[in-house]
Design an enzyme around this catalytic site. Structure first.
Site, PDB file in Angstrom:
ATOM      1  N   ASP A 263       0.865  -1.179   0.000  1.00  0.00           N
ATOM      2  CA  ASP A 263       0.000   0.000   0.000  1.00  0.00           C
ATOM      3  C   ASP A 263       0.906   1.234   0.000  1.00  0.00           C
ATOM      4  O   ASP A 263       1.587   1.511   0.994  1.00  0.00           O
ATOM      5  CB  ASP A 263      -0.879  -0.056   1.259  1.00  0.00           C
ATOM      6  CG  ASP A 263      -1.907   1.058   1.300  1.00  0.00           C
ATOM      7  OD1 ASP A 263      -1.675   2.095   0.662  1.00  0.00           O
ATOM      8  OD2 ASP A 263      -2.921   0.876   1.992  1.00  0.00           O
ATOM      9  N   HIS A 264       0.903   1.949  -1.100  1.00  0.00           N
ATOM     10  CA  HIS A 264       1.851   3.048  -1.252  1.00  0.00           C
ATOM     11  C   HIS A 264       1.514   4.240  -0.348  1.00  0.00           C
ATOM     12  O   HIS A 264       2.305   5.159  -0.198  1.00  0.00           O
ATOM     13  CB  HIS A 264       1.890   3.494  -2.718  1.00  0.00           C
ATOM     14  CG  HIS A 264       3.181   4.136  -3.122  1.00  0.00           C
ATOM     15  ND1 HIS A 264       4.225   4.351  -2.236  1.00  0.00           N
ATOM     16  CD2 HIS A 264       3.619   4.611  -4.316  1.00  0.00           C
ATOM     17  CE1 HIS A 264       5.222   4.934  -2.859  1.00  0.00           C
ATOM     18  NE2 HIS A 264       4.886   5.109  -4.122  1.00  0.00           N
ATOM     19  N   ARG A 265       0.332   4.210   0.296  1.00  0.00           N
ATOM     20  CA  ARG A 265       0.000   5.299   1.218  1.00  0.00           C
ATOM     21  C   ARG A 265       0.866   5.234   2.463  1.00  0.00           C
ATOM     22  O   ARG A 265       1.054   6.215   3.154  1.00  0.00           O
ATOM     23  CB  ARG A 265      -1.478   5.225   1.621  1.00  0.00           C
ATOM     24  CG  ARG A 265      -2.439   5.458   0.483  1.00  0.00           C
ATOM     25  CD  ARG A 265      -3.854   5.202   0.902  1.00  0.00           C
ATOM     26  NE  ARG A 265      -4.043   3.833   1.386  1.00  0.00           N
ATOM     27  CZ  ARG A 265      -5.182   3.363   1.877  1.00  0.00           C
ATOM     28  NH1 ARG A 265      -6.239   4.149   1.950  1.00  0.00           N
ATOM     29  NH2 ARG A 265      -5.280   2.113   2.280  1.00  0.00           N
TER      30      ARG A 265
END
Ligand code: CAO
Length: 428
Positions: free
Chosen positions: A400-402
């Site tokens: 999850d790039h967040r």
């Protein structure tokens, strides 16, 4: 004495489908023998016999929808001494934690859609309770309201009931829809185009099972909510293969290569806690989990399920191998309990038993990362200017790039490579 047995209290779950009838008329059953198996959107659950006796009549059929209190079997009871307790036992026997979420067709928000076919994370419920003032934990609604909610695609747990005891009324559903339609942040509902395929050639229509529908919605929820990035890497596997042969000889049983991978990943996660975390519902923080429950994607005839190995970081390779085998076996037989599907913190999806190299696995929300494992292959590398054959494990980490950035992900995979090429790793 003949006694009609009713469906026990299943927590908030109702409208469960009968997917298996485990007995025939005339069968003698003992206490705890399974009578029927019901399926919710998330799990299958057995209804066991509470008393010894003989089956005199089976009232339900496969495919029927049943709820608490409905008669499903008639028995000639052998031991009447506990008759007064039977109803009570049956109404208390099934853990109240089994809950059926309504289909989440409208909602695509963070943490509100867990991957039921994957795993059902308890933490998700906790997060919702903490951050959503609108979430009902106990849902009181009559069948007509539930039916209407299904038609609208409304998740009843999001609706505020204005009736007695917060009972949800039809007017509450209309109000809920009104709010959604007038809200500036209206959520997307993604549909397929409505095409008459039969105008192009012969077709058959196969309706998705409840299970498949939940899976479909959850995968969509994950895909739409999480900005996925997938990092591929090649990991040297020679040591693991050698060790595996030694383990199998010493223990005189098969040890899955996946057990070594799970073992190594749990070790690597200790140094990369972000990969074992969950983002809060309000997106204002994240929960670092101090335990590792390793989800294992299992392919079954009825779809993909993700039971998890509890406290995987405390188990030996042999114990992990046994757990994988046992969970996969239960998954095939649809005998996984809700506890085995809840609380996962990280998932491994292995296609190692099949052909193919690298893939992009979808994260099992509310987790933030998943490791896809493919079949090993032989490669040649130069050592001191001499070509040497080596076995390579292709892995693909979706994250999850967040919350995780590329460098963190690559460092994790490098660590995994170090761990899997070091003999001291496997001495836990
Ligand atoms: N490389 C090479 N061979 C591998 C391997 C790998 N990475 N992983 C397993 N194998 C081999 C094993 O050695 C075994 O072969 P032998 O019997 O000859 O030794 C065979 O494949 C089967 O392995 P296994 O019985 O040990 O099974 P497993 O532990 O690897 O997998 C399970 C168990 C439940 C993960 C698997 O059956 C499964 O369901 N996989 C599908 C997961 C899936 O569908 N994921 C979704 C992808 S898309 O989201």
């Amino acid at each position: 004495m003949k006694k009609v047995i009713n469906i026990p209290d299943l927590g908030d779950a109702d409208n469960l489908e009968v997917i298996e009838i485990c007995v025939n008329e005339g069968d003698e059953v003992n206490i705890d023998d399974p009578l029927i198996v019901l399926e919710s959107e998330k799990a299958a659950m057995e209804i066991p016999a509470s008393s010894k006796g003989k089956i005199t009549s089976i009232i339900v059929s496969n495919g029927d929808e049943v709820s608490k209190g409905m008669p499903f079997i008639e028995m000639e009871l052998e031991d009447l001494s506990n008759l007064s307790e039977i109803e009570e036992i049956q109404s208390n026997e099934i853990p109240a934690t089994i809950q059926v979420d309504e289909k989440k067709e409208i909602n695509l928000n963070q943490n509100e859609s867990d991957l039921g076919t994957f795993s059902d994370n308890e933490e998700d419920n906790k997060l919702s309770a903490d951050f959503s003032s609108k979430k009902n934990t106990k849902i009181y609604a009559g069948p007509a309201v539930r039916k209407l909610a299904r038609e609208f695609g409304i998740d009843l747990s999001k609706v505020v009931g204005t009736g007695p005891k917060n009972r949800i009324l039809k007017s509450d559903l209309h109000q809920f829809n009104k709010e959604i339609l007038t809200s500036k942040t209206t959520n997307l509902r993604l549909d397929q185009p409505d095409i008459d395929f039969s105008s192009f050639g012969p077709v058959t229509y196969n309706k998705f099972s409840k299970f498949e529908s939940t899976s479909l919605n959850n995968l969509l929820g994950s895909w739409n909510n999480i900005p996925h990035v997938t990092q591929h890497s090649e990991i040297e596997f020679d040591l693991v293969s050698k060790l595996r042969r030694t383990f199998e000889e010493n223990l005189d049983k098969k040890i899955s290569p996946l057990a070594f991978i799970v073992y190594a990943v749990t070790t690597a996660l200790n140094d990369f806690p972000l990969l074992n975390s969950s983002i809060s519902k309000g997106l204002d923080g994240y929960y670092e989990k101090k335990f590792i429950n390793m989800g294992i994607a299992v392919d079954t005839d009825y779809g993909l399920v993700v039971p998890n190995i509890k406290s995987a970081s405390e188990l030996s390779v042999e114990q992990i191998s046994d757990e994988i085998r046992s969970l996969a076996d239960k998954a095939q037989k649809r005998r996984l309990g809700p506890d085995q599907l809840k609380g996962g913190t990280f998932t491994i999806s292995s296609l190692g038993g099949f052909k193919g190299k690298f893939f992009t696995p979808i994260i099992n929300l509310p987790e933030v990362a998943i490791l896809g494992v493919s079949k090993t292959f032989k490669s040649v590398k130069m050592i001191d200017e001499h070509p040497q054959e080596t076995e390579i494990l292709p892995v693909s980490l979706s994250y999850d790039h967040r919350i995780i950035n590329g460098v963190y992900a690559v460092k994790f995979l490098n660590k995994l490579d170090d761990i899997m090429t070091s003999i001291s790793t496997f001495e836990r």
